[in-house]
Design a protein around this motif. Structure first.
Motif, PDB file in Angstrom:
ATOM      1  N   ASN A  59      27.183  46.238  26.215  1.00 53.49           N
ATOM      2  CA  ASN A  59      27.290  46.186  27.755  1.00 53.49           C
ATOM      3  C   ASN A  59      26.161  45.519  28.295  1.00 53.49           C
ATOM      4  O   ASN A  59      25.074  44.911  27.723  1.00 53.49           O
ATOM      5  N   LEU A  60      26.349  44.885  29.611  1.00 50.46           N
ATOM      6  CA  LEU A  60      25.209  43.936  30.237  1.00 50.46           C
ATOM      7  C   LEU A  60      23.854  44.923  30.679  1.00 50.46           C
ATOM      8  O   LEU A  60      24.043  46.156  30.791  1.00 50.46           O
ATOM      9  N   LEU A  61      22.805  44.254  30.792  1.00 50.35           N
ATOM     10  CA  LEU A  61      21.727  44.871  31.217  1.00 50.35           C
ATOM     11  C   LEU A  61      21.929  45.152  32.785  1.00 50.35           C
ATOM     12  O   LEU A  61      22.286  44.339  33.461  1.00 50.35           O
ATOM     13  N   SER A  62      21.165  45.914  33.433  1.00 53.50           N
ATOM     14  CA  SER A  62      20.940  46.225  34.982  1.00 53.50           C
ATOM     15  C   SER A  62      20.165  44.858  35.043  1.00 53.50           C
ATOM     16  O   SER A  62      19.474  44.102  34.399  1.00 53.50           O
ATOM     17  N   TYR A  63      19.959  44.540  36.550  1.00 55.77           N
ATOM     18  CA  TYR A  63      19.231  43.434  37.040  1.00 55.77           C
ATOM     19  C   TYR A  63      17.957  43.715  36.865  1.00 55.77           C
ATOM     20  O   TYR A  63      16.958  42.566  36.320  1.00 55.77           O
ATOM     21  N   GLY A  64      17.090  44.739  36.844  1.00 52.44           N
ATOM     22  CA  GLY A  64      15.855  45.048  36.718  1.00 52.44           C
ATOM     23  C   GLY A  64      15.714  45.102  34.974  1.00 52.44           C
ATOM     24  O   GLY A  64      14.639  44.692  34.684  1.00 52.44           O
ATOM     25  N   GLN A  65      16.452  45.594  34.174  1.00 50.10           N
ATOM     26  CA  GLN A  65      16.385  45.414  32.821  1.00 50.10           C
ATOM     27  C   GLN A  65      16.477  43.679  32.511  1.00 50.10           C
ATOM     28  O   GLN A  65      15.575  43.455  31.484  1.00 50.10           O
ATOM     29  N   GLN A  66      17.254  43.024  33.039  1.00 48.80           N
ATOM     30  CA  GLN A  66      17.130  41.634  32.668  1.00 48.80           C
ATOM     31  C   GLN A  66      15.884  40.946  32.998  1.00 48.80           C
ATOM     32  O   GLN A  66      15.196  40.249  32.250  1.00 48.80           O
ATOM     33  N   ALA A  85      23.333  34.384  21.851  1.00 56.58           N
ATOM     34  CA  ALA A  85      23.289  33.209  22.332  1.00 56.58           C
ATOM     35  C   ALA A  85      22.310  33.020  23.508  1.00 56.58           C
ATOM     36  O   ALA A  85      22.561  32.643  24.717  1.00 56.58           O
ATOM     37  N   GLY A  86      21.183  34.000  23.348  1.00 58.01           N
ATOM     38  CA  GLY A  86      20.114  33.756  24.330  1.00 58.01           C
ATOM     39  C   GLY A  86      20.346  34.874  25.288  1.00 58.01           C
ATOM     40  O   GLY A  86      19.436  34.783  26.585  1.00 58.01           O
ATOM     41  N   GLN A  87      21.446  35.611  25.458  1.00 58.02           N
ATOM     42  CA  GLN A  87      21.824  36.448  26.443  1.00 58.02           C
ATOM     43  C   GLN A  87      21.553  37.869  26.040  1.00 58.02           C
ATOM     44  O   GLN A  87      22.120  38.171  25.059  1.00 58.02           O
ATOM     45  N   PRO A  88      20.788  38.670  26.807  1.00 56.02           N
ATOM     46  CA  PRO A  88      20.626  40.087  26.282  1.00 56.02           C
ATOM     47  C   PRO A  88      21.807  40.975  26.719  1.00 56.02           C
ATOM     48  O   PRO A  88      22.477  40.820  27.481  1.00 56.02           O
ATOM     49  N   ILE A  89      22.064  41.959  25.766  1.00 58.28           N
ATOM     50  CA  ILE A  89      22.905  42.955  25.656  1.00 58.28           C
ATOM     51  C   ILE A  89      22.410  44.382  25.465  1.00 58.28           C
ATOM     52  O   ILE A  89      21.370  44.316  24.918  1.00 58.28           O
ATOM     53  N   THR A  90      23.092  45.518  25.826  1.00 65.66           N
ATOM     54  CA  THR A  90      22.761  46.779  25.368  1.00 65.66           C
ATOM     55  C   THR A  90      23.609  47.223  24.300  1.00 65.66           C
ATOM     56  O   THR A  90      24.723  47.094  24.191  1.00 65.66           O
TER      57      THR A  90
END
Length: 206
Positions: free
Chosen positions: A22-29, A84-89
């Protein structure tokens, strides 16, 4: 949406599969990217929570109770790797937590205070590996037979300032309940222990 006749009461939020990313929240990003820029920084460490325990204590039962909390609260074992440089959970499976015991009962009260301050400073300086997903560290300090201190270390990426107080209260309540259930004389087998209902992770817009 309400004007269009859409009733939110009939739109339940489905529980995600732990195998999903899943994607991170904006704050987590924001926190994740800043941590990549300064990996040696502990700026986002939460202030260490120290729980006073004034009673005789079963250390093994306390550890089981803490592991129950980590099992229930997925966010405490959610890793933030990157693709690819993008964080996930990614929610990790339940594993034994890091748990240390420091016995200071042989020291004077003043010496205990000095050592405790050193331990608390060490905990607040702890380095977290965001990709791994271990966000709860505990060190049980034994001051006497009926006096303990339980410092708890966490990271801001799993704590929002608006909900941290309530979440810590929830965790403390769950810990007390879990410990009590395991300490009861009739709870002699795992099947006799009431299991706490799992708490899911937050969505990306939370």
């Amino acid at each position: 949406m309400k004007a269009g006749g859409i009733e939110f009461d009939f739109m339940p939020i489905p529980r995600c599969d732990n195998n999903d990313s899943n994607l991170l929240s904006y704050g987590q990003q924001r926190i994740w990217y800043q941590q990549q820029l300064a990996p040696a920084s502990n700026y986002y460490n939460e202030p260490t929570l120290a729980i006073n325990i004034e009673n005789e204590l079963s250390i093994s039962i306390l550890r089981q109770a803490i592991e129950c909390i980590v099992e229930r609260h997925e966010v405490l074992r959610t890793g933030f790797p990157s693709i690819a440089g993008q964080p996930i959970t990614v929610v990790n499976p339940v594993e034994p937590i890091p748990f240390k015991v420091r016995d200071l009962s042989h020291l004077s009260e003043s010496m205990q205070e000095d050592v405790i301050q050193d331990i608390l400073q060490e905990e607040e300086s702890r380095m977290f590996d965001l990709s791994q997903g271990t966000f709860l560290f505990t060190t049980l300090i034994r001051r006497s037979r009926q006096q303990y201190l339980l410092p708890v270390s966490t990271h801001h990426i799993v704590f929002d300032g608006r909900v941290a107080k309530g979440f810590l209260e929830r965790v403390t309540d769950d810990l007390c309940q879990s410990y009590s259930e395991r300490h009861c004389r009739y709870a002699t087998t795992p099947d006799s222990i009431q299991r706490l209902y799992p708490m899911a992770t937050c969505s990306s817009d939370g």
